[in-house]
Write a protein that holds these residues in place. Structure first.
Motif, short mmCIF file in Angstrom:
data_model
loop_
_atom_site.label_atom_id
_atom_site.label_comp_id
_atom_site.label_asym_id
_atom_site.label_seq_id
_atom_site.Cartn_x
_atom_site.Cartn_y
_atom_site.Cartn_z
N UNK A 375 -27.77 -61.97 -4.21
CA UNK A 375 -27.03 -62.55 -3.08
C UNK A 375 -27.95 -62.96 -1.94
N UNK A 376 -29.20 -62.52 -1.98
CA UNK A 376 -30.13 -62.81 -0.87
C UNK A 376 -30.97 -64.05 -1.14
N UNK A 377 -30.56 -64.85 -2.11
CA UNK A 377 -31.30 -66.07 -2.42
C UNK A 377 -30.77 -67.25 -1.61
N UNK A 378 -31.67 -68.09 -1.15
CA UNK A 378 -31.30 -69.30 -0.42
C UNK A 378 -32.04 -70.49 -1.04
N UNK A 379 -31.44 -71.66 -0.93
CA UNK A 379 -32.09 -72.88 -1.43
C UNK A 379 -32.83 -73.55 -0.28
N UNK A 380 -34.09 -73.84 -0.49
CA UNK A 380 -34.91 -74.43 0.57
C UNK A 380 -35.92 -75.40 -0.03
N UNK A 381 -36.41 -76.30 0.83
CA UNK A 381 -37.42 -77.27 0.40
C UNK A 381 -38.69 -77.05 1.21
N UNK A 382 -39.81 -76.93 0.48
CA UNK A 382 -41.10 -76.69 1.10
C UNK A 382 -42.03 -77.87 0.80
N UNK A 403 -36.59 -78.72 -8.12
CA UNK A 403 -37.17 -80.06 -8.11
C UNK A 403 -38.58 -80.00 -7.56
N UNK A 404 -39.49 -80.80 -8.11
CA UNK A 404 -40.86 -80.89 -7.63
C UNK A 404 -41.25 -82.36 -7.51
N UNK A 405 -41.76 -82.71 -6.31
CA UNK A 405 -42.25 -84.08 -6.07
C UNK A 405 -43.66 -84.01 -5.50
N UNK A 406 -44.49 -84.96 -5.93
CA UNK A 406 -45.87 -85.01 -5.43
C UNK A 406 -45.96 -86.17 -4.44
N UNK A 407 -46.14 -85.82 -3.17
CA UNK A 407 -46.20 -86.81 -2.09
C UNK A 407 -47.62 -86.90 -1.55
N UNK A 408 -47.83 -87.84 -0.66
CA UNK A 408 -49.15 -88.03 -0.07
C UNK A 408 -49.57 -86.79 0.73
N UNK A 409 -48.59 -86.16 1.37
CA UNK A 409 -48.90 -84.99 2.21
C UNK A 409 -49.08 -83.70 1.42
N UNK A 410 -48.60 -83.67 0.18
CA UNK A 410 -48.69 -82.44 -0.60
C UNK A 410 -47.59 -82.37 -1.64
N UNK A 411 -47.34 -81.16 -2.15
CA UNK A 411 -46.32 -80.93 -3.18
C UNK A 411 -45.02 -80.49 -2.52
N UNK A 412 -43.96 -81.22 -2.78
CA UNK A 412 -42.65 -80.87 -2.21
C UNK A 412 -41.83 -80.15 -3.29
#
Length: 435
Positions: A375-382, A403-412
């Motif tokens: 129950x202590x899990x949350x969905x977030x994007x880093x 989901x994983x995306x590779x952007x110019x600034x880093x890995x999302x």
């Protein structure tokens, strides 16, 4: 309950005669069926059962005079080598019965202690059983030896220890010896418990939820645990022992599980309960039941095929209270539904009807456990800089990555994470998901 001689040739079992006193204070038939199963668990074969209806036990002989004579004749006729009583007897009751039946008399507590002594495997369990046996023996240093030695020596009790009767002096010496042994075992247990505590603290530092399987012995806890280990275990060769017998194992087993979504938990299989569990054993096994007392979720496993399941659940509630387990979140799993005509798996709130050997049943159980403990899990994007590859690796190993995306600034990375990990990587959080 299991039947006489399951998995063993009856010729290898000790013939015993079970006796019980129906005082009308509890489910007597259930208690006697349990005594029979306990006897079988101690490599015994119950050749006959004798019961009597009385408001209370006879002080000197447990049974009334006529019933004691019937018991003597039954021992002779059946060839029983031991008489096993359903209650805890006083030393004088045991002594007086043995004089009449001329075979050893064992009470329920002594029977359970004998089973535990035979089953103990780990050093901790062996020490706990030894402590319980010594505590059981201490008040049973009765005056039989006192009287016997006094008659032999012609002495009588005096004012000081040196002037006491020979029997009384011997009993006092025995008492001191047992007390020294108790102190020694307690010291040894303290050292063993320190080592166990270190392991527990190491597990707790990992911040994984702890789920404990509890319930009446032989309800199928170990079978359920093995099915979960087989599918989700970190090391599937760490199966726990399963045997169709009361108290097949006494040691608490702890295994780490990891599900397909990377969520992990610790699963423990505790020693089974039984009605009228001796107080000495309850006390001795408190440390073994630590996992249950500190669980995030209790999973009570009940034998759904048993006519006595309500009594078994009452036994579990009573034992939890006796060992000081707080009012923890709990689900009830009615196991062995395949032995009934009931459809399974099914769920009604926090109650499940399952068969441990059924894949769909295990799926349902896992879903409910995950629902309760994660129950202590949350969905977030880093958005993690490429230089921090270790953070991405951690999330891949310890979080449910959506989901994983590779952007110019880093890995999302968009993932379900614990609140602890959410705050740990808060510096990489992004307010809006970048495409």
């Amino acid at each position: 309950m299991i039947k006489d001689g399951d998995n063993m040739d009856q010729s290898e079992l000790v013939p015993v005669l079970n006796i019980g006193l129906n005082t009308g204070r509890y489910n007597f038939d259930y208690a006697m069926a349990e005594l029979k199963a306990l006897s079988v668990a101690n490599n015994m074969h119950v050749v006959e059962t004798i019961v009597q209806n009385l408001n209370q036990p006879v002080a000197g002989t447990y049974f009334g005079t006529g019933k004691v004579e019937e018991l003597r004749d039954a021992v002779i006729d059946t060839g029983a080598e031991i008489v096993v009583a359903n209650d805890e007897l006083t030393p004088s009751q045991i002594r007086n019965l043995e004089k009449v039946v001329e075979v050893p008399v064992m009470d329920r507590t002594g029977l359970i202690l004998a089973i535990f002594a035979n089953r103990a495997q780990s050093r901790e369990a062996k020490l706990q059983v030894e402590l319980a046996k010594l505590q059981y023996q201490m008040p049973r240093l009765h005056t039989a030896m006192n009287q016997r030695l006094d008659q032999q020596t012609g002495t009588s009790a005096g004012g000081g220890f040196t002037n006491r009767g020979a029997g009384e002096a011997q009993v006092e010496l025995n008492r001191r010896t047992i007390q020294r042994q108790i102190n020694h075992v307690r010291h040894e247990l303290k050292n063993v418990n320190k080592s166990a505590e270190v392991k527990r603290q190491q597990r707790e530092r990992v911040h994984l939820p702890n789920v404990a399987l509890i319930g009446y012995t032989n309800a199928g806890k170990s079978t359920i645990m093995n099915e979960l280990i087989k599918r989700f275990g970190m090391n599937d060769d760490k199966q726990v022992m399963v045997k169709n017998m009361l108290f097949a194992t006494l040691d608490t087993s702890v295994r780490q599980l990891q599900f397909a979504d990377a969520k992990k938990l610790l699963l423990s299989d505790t020693v089974g309960f039984v009605s009228q569990l001796p107080t000495t054993l309850v006390e001795a096994f408190k440390s073994t039941l630590y996992e249950a007392a500190n669980a995030d979720l209790l999973v009570q496993v009940v034998d759904y095929s048993s006519d006595n399941k309500a009594d078994m659940m009452a036994t579990t509630r009573k034992t939890l209270t006796e060992i000081g387990v707080p009012d923890l979140p709990m689900i009830t799993v009615y196991n062995k539904a395949d032995l009934t005509d009931t459809d399974f798996p099914s769920r009604a709130g926090d109650e499940l009807i399952v068969s441990a050997k059924d894949e769909a049943s295990i799926d349902m159980l896992v879903d409910v456990i995950k629902e309760k403990v994660f129950t202590n899990y949350v969905t977030a994007t880093f958005l993690v800089p490429f230089a921090k590859g270790d953070v991405v690796s951690y999330l891949n190993d310890h979080a449910s990555v959506l989901k994983t995306d590779y952007l110019a600034e880093g890995t999302q990375v968009t993932a379900e994470v614990t609140t602890i990990d959410f705050h740990r990587f808060e510096q990489y959080l992004v307010d809006e998901v970048k495409d």
